[in-house]
Design an enzyme around this catalytic site. Sequence first.
Site, mmCIF file in Angstrom:
data_model
loop_
_atom_site.group_PDB
_atom_site.id
_atom_site.type_symbol
_atom_site.label_atom_id
_atom_site.label_comp_id
_atom_site.label_asym_id
_atom_site.label_seq_id
_atom_site.Cartn_x
_atom_site.Cartn_y
_atom_site.Cartn_z
ATOM 1 N N SER A 119 0.834 -1.213 0.000
ATOM 2 C CA SER A 119 0.000 0.000 0.000
ATOM 3 C C SER A 119 0.856 1.245 0.000
ATOM 4 C CB SER A 119 -0.851 0.056 1.269
ATOM 5 O OG SER A 119 -1.520 -1.128 1.468
ATOM 6 N N HIS A 140 -1.791 -3.358 -6.902
ATOM 7 C CA HIS A 140 -2.429 -2.997 -5.631
ATOM 8 C C HIS A 140 -3.918 -3.300 -5.698
ATOM 9 C CE1 HIS A 140 -3.230 0.447 -2.510
ATOM 10 N NE2 HIS A 140 -3.168 -0.745 -1.934
ATOM 11 N N ASN A 190 -4.104 6.162 -1.581
ATOM 12 C CA ASN A 190 -3.836 6.646 -0.220
ATOM 13 C C ASN A 190 -3.374 8.099 -0.191
ATOM 14 O OD1 ASN A 190 -4.613 4.465 1.389
ATOM 15 N ND2 ASN A 190 -2.810 3.334 0.730
HETATM 16 P P1 NAD Z 1 -1.845 -9.624 6.831
HETATM 17 O O1 NAD Z 1 -1.093 -9.332 8.069
HETATM 18 O O2 NAD Z 1 -3.280 -10.008 6.926
HETATM 19 O O3 NAD Z 1 -1.102 -10.813 6.035
HETATM 20 C C1 NAD Z 1 0.268 -10.823 5.779
HETATM 21 C C2 NAD Z 1 0.716 -12.280 5.703
HETATM 22 O O4 NAD Z 1 2.080 -12.314 5.231
HETATM 23 C C3 NAD Z 1 0.700 -12.987 7.056
HETATM 24 O O5 NAD Z 1 -0.062 -14.180 6.966
HETATM 25 C C4 NAD Z 1 2.177 -13.268 7.321
HETATM 26 O O6 NAD Z 1 2.412 -14.483 8.035
HETATM 27 C C5 NAD Z 1 2.725 -13.364 5.909
HETATM 28 N N1 NAD Z 1 4.173 -13.181 5.812
HETATM 29 C C6 NAD Z 1 4.965 -12.318 6.485
HETATM 30 N N2 NAD Z 1 6.255 -12.471 6.137
HETATM 31 C C7 NAD Z 1 6.274 -13.449 5.198
HETATM 32 C C8 NAD Z 1 7.316 -14.071 4.458
HETATM 33 N N3 NAD Z 1 8.585 -13.698 4.613
HETATM 34 N N4 NAD Z 1 6.987 -15.046 3.581
HETATM 35 C C9 NAD Z 1 5.701 -15.422 3.433
HETATM 36 N N5 NAD Z 1 4.666 -14.871 4.117
HETATM 37 C C10 NAD Z 1 4.958 -13.901 4.990
HETATM 38 O O7 NAD Z 1 -1.647 -8.359 5.897
HETATM 39 P P2 NAD Z 1 -2.569 -7.871 4.675
HETATM 40 O O8 NAD Z 1 -3.568 -6.901 5.187
HETATM 41 O O9 NAD Z 1 -2.999 -9.056 3.887
HETATM 42 O O10 NAD Z 1 -1.498 -7.015 3.842
HETATM 43 C C11 NAD Z 1 -0.593 -7.628 2.955
HETATM 44 C C12 NAD Z 1 -0.079 -6.578 1.986
HETATM 45 O O11 NAD Z 1 -1.179 -6.010 1.271
HETATM 46 C C13 NAD Z 1 0.629 -5.391 2.658
HETATM 47 O O12 NAD Z 1 1.678 -4.983 1.843
HETATM 48 C C14 NAD Z 1 -0.472 -4.329 2.727
HETATM 49 O O13 NAD Z 1 0.036 -3.011 2.743
HETATM 50 C C15 NAD Z 1 -1.197 -4.600 1.432
HETATM 51 N N6 NAD Z 1 -2.597 -4.129 1.365
HETATM 52 C C16 NAD Z 1 -3.443 -4.315 2.421
HETATM 53 C C17 NAD Z 1 -4.770 -3.900 2.301
HETATM 54 C C18 NAD Z 1 -5.761 -4.126 3.418
HETATM 55 O O14 NAD Z 1 -6.842 -3.518 3.385
HETATM 56 N N7 NAD Z 1 -5.495 -4.999 4.383
HETATM 57 C C19 NAD Z 1 -5.228 -3.294 1.118
HETATM 58 C C20 NAD Z 1 -4.326 -3.144 0.045
HETATM 59 C C21 NAD Z 1 -3.012 -3.570 0.192
#
Ligand code: NAD
Length: 282
Positions: A119, A140, A190
């Site tokens: 993000s 994204h 954002n």
């Molecule tokens: P989340 O915490 O729900 O999930 C992240 C996952 O990544 C976890 O299950 C964690 O165990 C795993 N992880 C961490 N390190 C790792 C590694 N080295 N190898 C493999 N897996 C690993 O987070 P999320 O909300 O799904 O966000 C993930 C990405 O998406 C981020 O970059 C975030 O900025 C982006 N994003 C989030 C949203 C949202 O609304 N949640 C929206 C758009 C983008």
Amino acid sequence: MAINTVGIIGAGTMGNGIAHVFARSGYRVVLRDVEQRFLDRAMDTIGKNLEREVAKSKITAQDREEALKRIEPAVGRGGLGQCDFIVEAATEKFDIKADLFRELDSICPPEVILASNTSSISITKLGALTTRPDRVIGMHFFNPVPMMKLVEVIRSLATSNETYATVKELAEKLGKTPVEVNDYPGFVSNRVLMPLLNEAMFAVMEGVATPEAVDEVFRLGMAHPMGPLTLADFIGLDVCLDIMRVLENGLGDPKYRPCPLLIKMVDAGWLGRKSGRGFYKY
Ligand code: NAD
């Protein structure tokens, strides 16, 4: 290069949604996380969300079964070297993503595109850690991924036209609408949304109006489905603060300074919906 198998790193909120849409569109999915319990939870969520689509007659029960069979969840990095495309959706921490991009660059054949769902982290910076910066790009997605139409496609300074065209086409094959954006802090979503939420917080802090009144202005006057403070609570106030810091540091303009009330609420552990208290109580 034909894309048949997609590697997804991270099976959290976004990773499971991204796996869902690729599998539903006929792609084989290699889903990777660091612990089995995250993968189990992701498969459970995908199963339930596909079930909902069956109930709404968007897909058949057989489509659901086949989509689930196309996803191969596992801990570690096995199988990623055979993927034709990678989407990284791991935790939003630069060091985690930096290590992953270096590692993926060493595992994946040089023609494979490495996309990040970040993000706020610079795609240009992630690309520069690899030997293929022209094949690194931002893809994204928006939460909840199976429902939201938008994919912001972020071109780094080095992303090639071919890479952009491939990702645009891929997003369309998933039934999404790609929008082309350049790599600056916060991209478009954002960069524009967070200052709106932050300004709504200033309005509350200065006593211009209550959170309920600010939200009502946006719901009734601007036809927003959710007012800005309800939305901030939904996103998480800690996430809002992190993103304001990215805008403030990355763009160096004081107009992006986070609202002191936001900082105070995060200090208090009032993180919104997920902690039971934010601008509202849950
Ligand atoms: P989340 O915490 O729900 O999930 C992240 C996952 O990544 C976890 O299950 C964690 O165990 C795993 N992880 C961490 N390190 C790792 C590694 N080295 N190898 C493999 N897996 C690993 O987070 P999320 O909300 O799904 O966000 C993930 C990405 O998406 C981020 O970059 C975030 O900025 C982006 N994003 C989030 C949203 C949202 O609304 N949640 C929206 C758009 C983008």
